[in-house]
Design a protein around this motif. Structure first.
Motif, short mmCIF file in Angstrom:
data_model
loop_
_atom_site.label_atom_id
_atom_site.label_comp_id
_atom_site.label_asym_id
_atom_site.label_seq_id
_atom_site.Cartn_x
_atom_site.Cartn_y
_atom_site.Cartn_z
N ASN A 44 0.80 -1.24 0.00
CA ASN A 44 0.00 0.00 0.00
C ASN A 44 0.82 1.28 0.00
OD1 ASN A 44 -2.57 0.97 -0.30
ND2 ASN A 44 -2.96 1.22 1.88
N LYS A 45 1.97 1.27 -0.65
CA LYS A 45 2.74 2.53 -0.69
C LYS A 45 3.46 2.75 -2.00
CE LYS A 45 6.09 0.30 2.36
NZ LYS A 45 6.44 0.10 3.74
N CYS A 46 2.98 2.18 -3.09
CA CYS A 46 3.57 2.51 -4.38
C CYS A 46 3.22 3.97 -4.70
CB CYS A 46 3.06 1.58 -5.47
SG CYS A 46 3.59 -0.13 -5.23
N ILE A 97 -6.40 -20.86 -10.09
CA ILE A 97 -6.72 -19.88 -9.04
C ILE A 97 -5.66 -18.79 -9.14
CG2 ILE A 97 -7.02 -19.51 -6.56
CD1 ILE A 97 -7.65 -22.60 -6.42
N ALA A 98 -6.07 -17.64 -9.66
CA ALA A 98 -5.13 -16.55 -9.94
C ALA A 98 -5.29 -15.43 -8.91
CB ALA A 98 -5.39 -16.01 -11.34
N MET A 99 -4.36 -14.48 -8.91
CA MET A 99 -4.44 -13.35 -7.96
C MET A 99 -3.31 -12.38 -8.25
SD MET A 99 -3.02 -15.53 -4.74
CE MET A 99 -3.36 -17.08 -5.56
N TYR A 100 -3.42 -11.18 -7.68
CA TYR A 100 -2.30 -10.23 -7.72
C TYR A 100 -1.23 -10.73 -6.74
CZ TYR A 100 -5.22 -6.68 -10.06
OH TYR A 100 -6.01 -5.98 -10.94
N ALA A 101 0.03 -10.47 -7.11
CA ALA A 101 1.14 -10.87 -6.25
C ALA A 101 2.26 -9.84 -6.40
CB ALA A 101 1.65 -12.25 -6.66
N SER A 102 3.07 -9.74 -5.36
CA SER A 102 4.24 -8.85 -5.44
C SER A 102 5.50 -9.70 -5.36
CB SER A 102 4.22 -7.84 -4.29
OG SER A 102 4.48 -8.51 -3.07
N ILE A 103 6.62 -9.07 -5.70
CA ILE A 103 7.91 -9.77 -5.59
C ILE A 103 8.17 -10.16 -4.13
CG2 ILE A 103 10.41 -9.49 -5.90
CD1 ILE A 103 8.78 -9.74 -8.54
N GLY A 114 -1.93 -20.24 -10.00
CA GLY A 114 -1.13 -19.79 -11.14
C GLY A 114 -1.72 -18.51 -11.68
N GLY A 115 -1.25 -18.09 -12.85
CA GLY A 115 -1.78 -16.86 -13.43
C GLY A 115 -1.60 -15.67 -12.51
N LEU A 116 -0.47 -15.63 -11.80
CA LEU A 116 -0.24 -14.50 -10.88
C LEU A 116 -0.06 -13.21 -11.70
CD1 LEU A 116 2.23 -16.02 -8.27
CD2 LEU A 116 -0.26 -16.01 -8.24
N ASP A 117 -0.58 -12.13 -11.18
CA ASP A 117 -0.52 -10.85 -11.87
C ASP A 117 0.42 -9.97 -11.06
OD1 ASP A 117 -1.78 -8.03 -12.63
OD2 ASP A 117 -2.33 -9.51 -14.14
N ILE A 118 1.63 -9.73 -11.60
CA ILE A 118 2.70 -9.15 -10.78
C ILE A 118 3.11 -7.77 -11.30
CG2 ILE A 118 5.01 -9.52 -9.84
CD1 ILE A 118 4.55 -12.54 -10.36
N GLY A 119 2.95 -6.77 -10.48
CA GLY A 119 3.35 -5.41 -10.84
C GLY A 119 4.84 -5.22 -10.66
N VAL A 120 5.61 -5.70 -11.63
CA VAL A 120 7.07 -5.50 -11.58
C VAL A 120 7.36 -4.04 -11.95
CG1 VAL A 120 9.31 -6.36 -12.37
CG2 VAL A 120 7.34 -7.91 -12.32
N GLU A 121 6.65 -3.55 -12.93
CA GLU A 121 6.61 -2.16 -13.40
C GLU A 121 7.81 -1.73 -14.24
OE1 GLU A 121 3.80 -2.11 -12.63
OE2 GLU A 121 3.28 -2.05 -10.52
N ASN A 134 8.68 3.31 -5.30
CA ASN A 134 8.55 2.70 -3.97
C ASN A 134 7.97 1.28 -4.04
OD1 ASN A 134 9.03 2.84 -1.26
ND2 ASN A 134 7.11 3.87 -0.75
N LYS A 135 8.48 0.51 -5.01
CA LYS A 135 7.94 -0.84 -5.21
C LYS A 135 8.41 -1.82 -4.13
CE LYS A 135 5.67 -2.34 -7.65
NZ LYS A 135 4.18 -2.43 -7.58
N GLY A 136 9.54 -1.51 -3.48
CA GLY A 136 10.01 -2.43 -2.45
C GLY A 136 10.83 -3.59 -3.00
N HIS A 137 11.21 -3.52 -4.27
CA HIS A 137 12.12 -4.53 -4.84
C HIS A 137 13.05 -3.87 -5.85
CE1 HIS A 137 8.70 -4.85 -7.86
NE2 HIS A 137 9.73 -4.70 -8.66
#
Ligand code: SF4
Length: 297
Positions: free
Chosen positions: A28-30, A98-104, A124-131, A142-145
């Motif tokens: 919650n801080k991007c 079973i998909a979902m949003y995920a972060s690094i 699977g089918g993870l949706d990852i905001g690498v950006e 401020n992605k944290g990775h």
């Protein structure tokens, strides 16, 4: 079905059952995000999740795909995710993914053995905001990775058999770093060879730090010309074996979809054609509406 607060999902999950298992986003801080500003992150009780699955057995008994809400449901422990997957498969036997949003960070918190177990139970089918693949952009956003951390964790997912969407944002480096952003992002994408590449373009809604920084001039956004140049440079830099390019987000100047490497040349030509169409406006800035849609394209 009890879905609380604003509900977001990737466009390709339009036919999926949306099942809430968390509320808000654990990060919650991007800098660019205004999705859950006032929503404290919480985990939904298992009884509520089970009740929603039970309700779905009447509403959509043949559903084949479930998308877990909200912002980064992959933050849940492997044990909780497996408990949810077991409950889904027991009541909705047609579900394959079973998909979902995920972060690094969410991936880093799980062991290799846990990732394999999650794959085995249909996650699977993870949706990852690498950006971005550019550390300067990742730091400002401020992605944290870092790019190296993203590479390491995404390769772990692939080793476990989990497919994912690599989400990248054009314009993340702003007007000063668009070339570097294109090159570094292409390099990271090439290194991890994602199944799906989801391309959007940077935009900001009131309420996030990026919006303030754009208004005050701290962050210099890209013009039409710079965004098109960045998109062309990114596509030219991609060396992919078999990846779906999904770029139909309304924030993009040139919405397009294709498969790489097959459509690479075609996609470059589409960007060049758009640049020619907009040649009188290349130094202007996109004016945006809802979801970052471009109003003056
Ligand atoms: S991880 Fe996603 S939902 Fe969370 S703050 Fe960043 S962009 Fe927003």
């Amino acid at each position: 079905m009890s879905l609380t607060g604003m509900v977001y999902r990737p466009p390709y999950e339009a036919n999926s059952l949306l099942l809430q298992v968390t509320q808000g986003c654990s990060h919650n801080k991007c800098t660019f995000c205004s999705m859950y500003p006032d929503v404290p992150f919480t985990v939904c009780p298992m009884e509520q999740v089970e009740a929603d699955i039970e309700e779905a057995t009447s509403n959509c008994p043949d559903v084949e795909r479930v998308f877990l809400e909200h912002g980064d449901a992959f933050v849940l422990s492997a044990d909780r995710l497996i408990q949810i997957a077991d409950a889904i498969h027991a009541r909705l036997p047609q579900v394959k993914t079973i998909a979902m949003y995920a972060s690094i960070q969410n991936i880093r918190q799980k062991t290799d053995a846990e990732l394999r177990r999650l794959h085995e139970c249909g996650i699977g089918g993870l949706d990852i905001g690498v950006e971005s693949g550019l550390d300067a952009a990742l730091k400002y956003m401020n992605k944290g990775h870092t790019a190296e951390e993203a590479k390491e964790q995404l390769l772990r997912l692939t080793d476990a058999g989990i497919e994912y969407s690599f989400n990248a944002i054009l314009g993340c480096g702003g007007a000063e770093l668009w070339r570097e952003n294109a090159d570094a992002t292409a390099a990271l994408i090439n290194a991890v060879q994602p199944h799906l590449l989801f391309i959007g373009t940077l935009h900001a809604e009131p309420g996030c730090r990026l919006y303030q920084d754009m208004k005050s001039g701290v962050f210099k956004e890209c013009t039409f010309g710079q965004l098109l140049d960045e998109q062309e440079r990114l596509i030219r830099g991609l060396e992919l074996k078999d990846t779906i390019y999904f770029g139909s987000h309304p924030s993009n100047i040139v919405p397009m979809q294709g498969r790489l490497p097959d459509h690479k040349q075609e996609m470059i030509e589409v960007v060049c054609k758009k640049r020619e169409q907009l040649r009188q406006h290349l130094d202007e800035y996109p004016q945006r509406g809802g979801e970052g849609s471009i109003l003056n394209r």
